[in-house]
Design a protein around this motif. Structure first.
Motif, PDB file in Angstrom:
ATOM      1  N   ALA A  34      -6.396   9.798 -16.926  1.00 36.07           N
ATOM      2  CA  ALA A  34      -5.380   8.933 -16.316  1.00 36.07           C
ATOM      3  C   ALA A  34      -6.092   7.949 -15.405  1.00 36.07           C
ATOM      4  CB  ALA A  34      -4.379   9.758 -15.523  1.00 36.07           C
ATOM      5  N   THR A  35      -5.679   6.697 -15.469  1.00 37.44           N
ATOM      6  CA  THR A  35      -6.224   5.680 -14.578  1.00 37.44           C
ATOM      7  C   THR A  35      -5.234   5.482 -13.442  1.00 37.44           C
ATOM      8  OG1 THR A  35      -7.328   4.606 -16.438  1.00 37.44           O
ATOM      9  CG2 THR A  35      -7.063   3.313 -14.424  1.00 37.44           C
ATOM     10  N   LEU A  36      -5.705   5.704 -12.228  1.00 40.29           N
ATOM     11  CA  LEU A  36      -4.854   5.597 -11.044  1.00 40.29           C
ATOM     12  C   LEU A  36      -5.244   4.381 -10.221  1.00 40.29           C
ATOM     13  CD1 LEU A  36      -4.897   9.346 -10.014  1.00 40.29           C
ATOM     14  CD2 LEU A  36      -3.130   8.135 -11.298  1.00 40.29           C
ATOM     15  N   VAL A  37      -4.236   3.745  -9.651  1.00 38.63           N
ATOM     16  CA  VAL A  37      -4.440   2.534  -8.853  1.00 38.63           C
ATOM     17  C   VAL A  37      -3.790   2.737  -7.504  1.00 38.63           C
ATOM     18  CG1 VAL A  37      -4.097   0.034  -8.763  1.00 38.63           C
ATOM     19  CG2 VAL A  37      -4.288   1.181 -10.987  1.00 38.63           C
ATOM     20  N   ARG A  38      -4.484   2.328  -6.466  1.00 37.75           N
ATOM     21  CA  ARG A  38      -3.917   2.379  -5.119  1.00 37.75           C
ATOM     22  C   ARG A  38      -4.386   1.157  -4.341  1.00 37.75           C
ATOM     23  NH1 ARG A  38      -5.369   7.637  -2.927  1.00 37.75           N
ATOM     24  NH2 ARG A  38      -6.078   8.156  -4.981  1.00 37.75           N
ATOM     25  N   LEU A  39      -3.582   0.757  -3.376  1.00 34.21           N
ATOM     26  CA  LEU A  39      -3.997  -0.328  -2.486  1.00 34.21           C
ATOM     27  C   LEU A  39      -5.078   0.190  -1.553  1.00 34.21           C
ATOM     28  CD1 LEU A  39      -0.693  -2.068  -1.320  1.00 34.21           C
ATOM     29  CD2 LEU A  39      -2.419  -2.974  -2.858  1.00 34.21           C
ATOM     30  N   THR A  40      -6.067  -0.628  -1.290  1.00 32.76           N
ATOM     31  CA  THR A  40      -7.052  -0.294  -0.278  1.00 32.76           C
ATOM     32  C   THR A  40      -6.422  -0.554   1.088  1.00 32.76           C
ATOM     33  OG1 THR A  40      -7.932  -2.543  -0.249  1.00 32.76           O
ATOM     34  CG2 THR A  40      -8.987  -0.972  -1.778  1.00 32.76           C
ATOM     35  N   THR A  41      -7.086  -0.137   2.128  1.00 33.31           N
ATOM     36  CA  THR A  41      -6.598  -0.436   3.485  1.00 33.31           C
ATOM     37  C   THR A  41      -6.483  -1.942   3.660  1.00 33.31           C
ATOM     38  OG1 THR A  41      -7.661   1.578   4.305  1.00 33.31           O
ATOM     39  CG2 THR A  41      -7.064  -0.097   5.938  1.00 33.31           C
ATOM     40  N   GLU A  42      -7.491  -2.665   3.187  1.00 34.32           N
ATOM     41  CA  GLU A  42      -7.451  -4.134   3.260  1.00 34.32           C
ATOM     42  C   GLU A  42      -6.276  -4.683   2.445  1.00 34.32           C
ATOM     43  OE1 GLU A  42     -10.061  -8.059   1.964  1.00 34.32           O
ATOM     44  OE2 GLU A  42     -10.998  -6.088   1.832  1.00 34.32           O
ATOM     45  N   GLY A  43      -6.035  -4.092   1.277  1.00 30.75           N
ATOM     46  CA  GLY A  43      -4.935  -4.538   0.425  1.00 30.75           C
ATOM     47  C   GLY A  43      -3.586  -4.352   1.086  1.00 30.75           C
ATOM     48  N   ARG A  44      -3.394  -3.199   1.729  1.00 25.77           N
ATOM     49  CA  ARG A  44      -2.123  -2.953   2.433  1.00 25.77           C
ATOM     50  C   ARG A  44      -1.921  -3.963   3.558  1.00 25.77           C
ATOM     51  NH1 ARG A  44       0.856   0.993   0.765  1.00 25.77           N
ATOM     52  NH2 ARG A  44      -0.140   2.689  -0.373  1.00 25.77           N
ATOM     53  N   GLY A  45      -2.984  -4.197   4.320  1.00 24.78           N
ATOM     54  CA  GLY A  45      -2.892  -5.154   5.420  1.00 24.78           C
ATOM     55  C   GLY A  45      -2.635  -6.568   4.921  1.00 24.78           C
ATOM     56  N   THR A  46      -3.328  -6.960   3.886  1.00 25.74           N
ATOM     57  CA  THR A  46      -3.155  -8.297   3.317  1.00 25.74           C
ATOM     58  C   THR A  46      -1.738  -8.482   2.811  1.00 25.74           C
ATOM     59  OG1 THR A  46      -5.481  -8.452   2.705  1.00 25.74           O
ATOM     60  CG2 THR A  46      -3.961  -9.868   1.500  1.00 25.74           C
ATOM     61  N   PHE A  47      -1.202  -7.471   2.121  1.00 23.40           N
ATOM     62  CA  PHE A  47       0.170  -7.592   1.602  1.00 23.40           C
ATOM     63  C   PHE A  47       1.181  -7.634   2.746  1.00 23.40           C
ATOM     64  CE2 PHE A  47       4.139  -6.064  -0.312  1.00 23.40           C
ATOM     65  CZ  PHE A  47       4.301  -7.069  -1.253  1.00 23.40           C
ATOM     66  N   ARG A  48       0.987  -6.798   3.762  1.00 24.23           N
ATOM     67  CA  ARG A  48       1.891  -6.828   4.927  1.00 24.23           C
ATOM     68  C   ARG A  48       1.886  -8.195   5.589  1.00 24.23           C
ATOM     69  NH1 ARG A  48       0.821  -1.275   6.186  1.00 24.23           N
ATOM     70  NH2 ARG A  48      -1.132  -1.882   7.133  1.00 24.23           N
ATOM     71  N   GLU A  49       0.695  -8.760   5.771  1.00 23.55           N
ATOM     72  CA  GLU A  49       0.584 -10.092   6.382  1.00 23.55           C
ATOM     73  C   GLU A  49       1.256 -11.156   5.518  1.00 23.55           C
ATOM     74  OE1 GLU A  49      -3.471 -11.092   7.364  1.00 23.55           O
ATOM     75  OE2 GLU A  49      -3.787  -9.122   8.275  1.00 23.55           O
ATOM     76  N   LEU A  50       1.083 -11.046   4.211  1.00 24.82           N
ATOM     77  CA  LEU A  50       1.701 -12.005   3.296  1.00 24.82           C
ATOM     78  C   LEU A  50       3.221 -11.956   3.412  1.00 24.82           C
ATOM     79  CD1 LEU A  50       1.531 -14.022   0.917  1.00 24.82           C
ATOM     80  CD2 LEU A  50       1.503 -12.038  -0.612  1.00 24.82           C
ATOM     81  N   VAL A  51       3.788 -10.755   3.393  1.00 26.20           N
ATOM     82  CA  VAL A  51       5.247 -10.614   3.492  1.00 26.20           C
ATOM     83  C   VAL A  51       5.728 -11.105   4.855  1.00 26.20           C
ATOM     84  CG1 VAL A  51       7.137  -8.930   3.555  1.00 26.20           C
ATOM     85  CG2 VAL A  51       5.378  -8.787   1.779  1.00 26.20           C
ATOM     86  N   ALA A  52       4.998 -10.800   5.922  1.00 24.16           N
ATOM     87  CA  ALA A  52       5.388 -11.269   7.259  1.00 24.16           C
ATOM     88  C   ALA A  52       5.366 -12.786   7.318  1.00 24.16           C
ATOM     89  CB  ALA A  52       4.459 -10.678   8.320  1.00 24.16           C
ATOM     90  N   THR A  53       4.356 -13.403   6.717  1.00 26.72           N
ATOM     91  CA  THR A  53       4.265 -14.866   6.691  1.00 26.72           C
ATOM     92  C   THR A  53       5.435 -15.461   5.910  1.00 26.72           C
ATOM     93  OG1 THR A  53       1.861 -14.815   6.883  1.00 26.72           O
ATOM     94  CG2 THR A  53       2.828 -16.829   6.003  1.00 26.72           C
ATOM     95  N   LEU A  54       5.740 -14.890   4.748  1.00 27.55           N
ATOM     96  CA  LEU A  54       6.860 -15.379   3.955  1.00 27.55           C
ATOM     97  C   LEU A  54       8.174 -15.247   4.730  1.00 27.55           C
ATOM     98  CD1 LEU A  54       5.912 -13.951   0.454  1.00 27.55           C
ATOM     99  CD2 LEU A  54       5.801 -16.339   1.176  1.00 27.55           C
ATOM    100  N   ASN A  55       8.362 -14.123   5.401  1.00 32.67           N
ATOM    101  CA  ASN A  55       9.575 -13.923   6.202  1.00 32.67           C
ATOM    102  C   ASN A  55       9.653 -14.917   7.352  1.00 32.67           C
ATOM    103  OD1 ASN A  55      10.785 -11.843   4.731  1.00 32.67           O
ATOM    104  ND2 ASN A  55       9.600 -10.286   5.799  1.00 32.67           N
ATOM    105  N   ARG A  56       8.518 -15.153   8.001  1.00 36.05           N
ATOM    106  CA  ARG A  56       8.501 -16.100   9.119  1.00 36.05           C
ATOM    107  C   ARG A  56       8.839 -17.508   8.627  1.00 36.05           C
ATOM    108  NH1 ARG A  56       4.389 -18.869  10.446  1.00 36.05           N
ATOM    109  NH2 ARG A  56       2.815 -17.429   9.666  1.00 36.05           N
ATOM    110  N   ILE A  57       8.253 -17.909   7.522  1.00 39.95           N
ATOM    111  CA  ILE A  57       8.525 -19.237   6.974  1.00 39.95           C
ATOM    112  C   ILE A  57       9.976 -19.357   6.521  1.00 39.95           C
ATOM    113  CG2 ILE A  57       7.988 -20.757   5.018  1.00 39.95           C
ATOM    114  CD1 ILE A  57       5.057 -19.853   5.350  1.00 39.95           C
ATOM    115  N   ALA A  58      10.525 -18.262   5.960  1.00 42.32           N
ATOM    116  CA  ALA A  58      11.914 -18.272   5.495  1.00 42.32           C
ATOM    117  C   ALA A  58      12.894 -18.170   6.657  1.00 42.32           C
ATOM    118  CB  ALA A  58      12.138 -17.121   4.529  1.00 42.32           C
ATOM    119  N   GLY A  59      12.383 -17.836   7.836  1.00 44.91           N
ATOM    120  CA  GLY A  59      13.254 -17.753   9.004  1.00 44.91           C
ATOM    121  C   GLY A  59      14.001 -16.436   9.098  1.00 44.91           C
TER     122      GLY A  59
END
Length: 95
Positions: free
Chosen positions: A69-94
């Motif tokens: 089985a091939t398993l995939v997980r976010l790295t610590t950096e990946g989780r942080g990057t995705f959180r920042e991306l969503v926060a930025t999108l939310n901030r821009i969307a108001g």
């Protein structure tokens, strides 16, 4: 607010939905990712290879019974990057 604040590479729909799913689970195998994202196996493989090259996901192979089985997980950096991306999108969307 500027479009330059958004990593266009990560908000591409196929990458975004893959990151979104991975952010909600500890890890996922290819069939689960394929089912939840609706992506074909070649698309999913290409996206995951790209995300792995960027250090955002970790891909490992494990044995389950006689099958691998091939398993995939976010790295610590990946989780942080995705959180920042969503926060930025939310901030821009108001929101």
């Amino acid at each position: 607010m500027s479009y330059a604040e958004i990593d266009a590479h990560l908000v591409a729909p196929k990458r975004f939905v893959t990151l979104s799913h991975l952010s909600q689970v500890e890890q996922a195998d290819y069939p689960a990712l394929q089912e939840t994202t609706g992506l074909s196996m070649p698309d999913l493989s290409k996206i995951l290879r790209d995300l792995e090259d960027r250090g955002l996901v970790e891909i490992s192979k494990e044995r389950k019974n006689r099958y691998g089985a091939t398993l995939v997980r976010l790295t610590t950096e990946g989780r942080g990057t995705f959180r920042e991306l969503v926060a930025t999108l939310n901030r821009i969307a108001g929101t």
